[in-house]
Design a protein around this motif. Structure first.
Motif, mmCIF file in Angstrom:
data_model
loop_
_atom_site.group_PDB
_atom_site.id
_atom_site.type_symbol
_atom_site.label_atom_id
_atom_site.label_comp_id
_atom_site.label_asym_id
_atom_site.label_seq_id
_atom_site.Cartn_x
_atom_site.Cartn_y
_atom_site.Cartn_z
ATOM 1 N N CYS A 16 36.790 -49.186 -27.771
ATOM 2 C CA CYS A 16 37.460 -48.910 -26.515
ATOM 3 C C CYS A 16 37.749 -50.249 -25.865
ATOM 4 C CB CYS A 16 36.550 -48.067 -25.619
ATOM 5 S SG CYS A 16 37.036 -48.025 -23.895
ATOM 6 N N GLU A 18 39.946 -51.915 -22.922
ATOM 7 C CA GLU A 18 40.742 -51.512 -21.767
ATOM 8 C C GLU A 18 41.500 -52.694 -21.174
ATOM 9 O OE1 GLU A 18 41.081 -48.527 -21.007
ATOM 10 O OE2 GLU A 18 39.428 -47.557 -22.031
ATOM 11 N N ASN A 242 34.111 -37.468 -22.080
ATOM 12 C CA ASN A 242 35.419 -37.574 -21.442
ATOM 13 C C ASN A 242 36.445 -36.873 -22.319
ATOM 14 O OD1 ASN A 242 34.652 -39.052 -19.164
ATOM 15 N ND2 ASN A 242 34.795 -40.998 -20.262
ATOM 16 N N TYR A 243 37.318 -36.086 -21.693
ATOM 17 C CA TYR A 243 38.206 -35.213 -22.459
ATOM 18 C C TYR A 243 39.508 -34.993 -21.688
ATOM 19 C CZ TYR A 243 39.939 -30.847 -24.562
ATOM 20 O OH TYR A 243 40.712 -29.894 -25.157
ATOM 21 N N GLU A 253 36.586 -38.787 -26.101
ATOM 22 C CA GLU A 253 35.962 -40.099 -26.250
ATOM 23 C C GLU A 253 34.511 -39.921 -26.679
ATOM 24 O OE1 GLU A 253 34.678 -44.062 -23.663
ATOM 25 O OE2 GLU A 253 35.716 -42.387 -22.677
ATOM 26 N N PRO A 255 31.405 -42.160 -27.226
ATOM 27 C CA PRO A 255 30.879 -43.517 -27.036
ATOM 28 C C PRO A 255 29.757 -43.850 -28.012
ATOM 29 C CG PRO A 255 29.990 -42.061 -25.372
ATOM 30 C CD PRO A 255 30.970 -41.236 -26.170
ATOM 31 N N SER A 262 33.854 -47.229 -27.988
ATOM 32 C CA SER A 262 34.009 -45.795 -28.166
ATOM 33 C C SER A 262 34.988 -45.500 -29.283
ATOM 34 C CB SER A 262 34.529 -45.136 -26.877
ATOM 35 O OG SER A 262 33.618 -45.266 -25.817
ATOM 36 N N TYR A 264 37.976 -42.840 -30.075
ATOM 37 C CA TYR A 264 38.848 -41.820 -29.512
ATOM 38 C C TYR A 264 39.403 -40.984 -30.659
ATOM 39 C CZ TYR A 264 38.753 -44.274 -25.048
ATOM 40 O OH TYR A 264 38.339 -44.853 -23.874
ATOM 41 N N LYS A 289 45.232 -40.444 -22.569
ATOM 42 C CA LYS A 289 43.974 -41.152 -22.373
ATOM 43 C C LYS A 289 43.715 -41.430 -20.891
ATOM 44 C CE LYS A 289 41.803 -45.507 -23.781
ATOM 45 N NZ LYS A 289 42.029 -46.762 -24.517
#
Length: 341
Positions: A16, A18, A242-243, A253, A255, A262, A264, A289
């Motif tokens: 992950c 960002e 998380n969805y 996600e 993790p 993470s 995905y 996302k």
């Protein structure tokens, strides 16, 4: 004619990474470092590369596995030493900014973050340039690849000791990847004309933050294609992930321990993977996302899997537009050495 060889291999790297909100369309000419998003650019390249691999492989049931970040990392080191149309082509395909300073600084910030280390997982980057003894490589290039690209630079004797050089490179990569990646440089690839070899490998070993219970694994139906179904060992978990979903797809996600990295997973609505591959875009992925949130426990079933893929990425990259860098007559690596390959 002197040659430069590139070997890139990823054992596993699911992460992950960002950025601030940066669309791929703005990555070529950002005004400053803060406006260039490494993850946004890499995601855009990943979708382009995947589409090209699907086309070239003309696959029926074969899985495709590759790490866009690993490929980009290797080409970034080339990009630092490339000039002319070859540089422009790499920039266009990989969404690298034309401004080298912006690119180097932003990439270093990203790499420092990605490889900052954690007690929850092992993540090792194995970038290296191997240079023929006494071959004149520019000091500025050596400094930049060490400082900004996390790459080591080592001299070897390809001409007089090709087998020993190959063994040294392969042994170094094995050490960096917990002995999992072997023979990254194949037999016969080093010749009297070889002057530089670039290797790239990423090793990742981590455990899920929410581990699957082996007792919950059972046989369930999986759909490789729209018209096919098979019975496979399916892992199961119900936990707070998380969805998000829309009319086309679902995303979750998963993790790893430490919550720095993470995986995905994107699942198309319906079972037509071919249609989904042809129409799902990087912007749709980014929006999907972006809308992820934690809504409570999500029941998740995933097939047990083990993937191995071997392919010549040069064919795909040439098809995508990186042509000059793989043409000994057109390649311009004057940023590495004044001596023409």
């Amino acid at each position: 004619m002197k040659t430069l060889l590139i070997f890139t291999l990823t054992l596993l790297c699911s992460g992950c990474l960002e950025d601030t909100a940066v669309t791929p369309i703005n990555t070529i000419n950002p005004d400053s470092v803060e406006y260039y998003g490494v993850a946004a650019a890499n995601n855009a390249f990943a979708f382009d590369m995947y589409s090209k691999l699907v086309q070239l492989e003309s696959r029926e049931k074969n899985n495709i596995l590759f790490s866009p970040y690993s490929v980009s990392a290797a080409m970034a080191i080339c990009y630092e030493g490339t000039e002319g149309t070859a540089k422009e082509q790499i920039s266009n395909v990989f969404y690298f900014p034309a401004n080298n300073t912006v690119f180097k600084v932003r990439l270093k910030e990203t790499n420092d973050k990605v490889y900052s280390g954690s007690d929850g997982y092992e993540l090792e980057n194995a970038n290296a340039i191997w240079v023929q003894e006494e071959y004149p490589v520019k000091e500025e290039y050596i400094f930049n690849v060490k400082n900004y690209y996390r790459s080591e630079v080592t001299n070897l004797d390809f001409v007089e000791k090709p087998d020993e050089s190959r063994d040294a490179i392969n042994e170094w990569v094995e050490d960096k990847t917990d002995r999992k990646i072997k023979d990254i440089v194949p037999k016969g690839s080093i010749t009297d004309d070889t002057r530089l070899i670039l290797t790239n490998a990423i090793y990742f070993n981590g455990k899920w933050e929410h581990e699957f219970d082996k007792k919950m694994t059972s046989k369930k139906t999986f759909y490789p294609t729209k018209r096919e179904e098979v019975s496979v060992d399916m892992m199961y978990i119900s936990s707070n992930f998380n969805y998000s979903e829309n009319l086309k797809a679902k995303i979750i996600e998963l993790p790893y321990k430490g919550n720095d990295l993470s995986m995905y997973i994107v699942l198309p609505k319906g079972n037509n993977i071919t249609e989904f591959e042809n129409n799902f875009t990087v912007n749709e992925y980014t929006e999907l996302k972006y809308n992820m949130e934690s809504l409570g426990d999500v029941e998740t079933s995933i097939p047990k899997f083990k993937f191995e893929t071997k392919t010549e990425l040069s064919d795909s990259l040439i098809e995508m537009g990186v042509a000059d860098a793989f043409d000994l007559k057109l390649a311009n690596f004057s940023g590495i050495s004044e001596i023409r390959y």
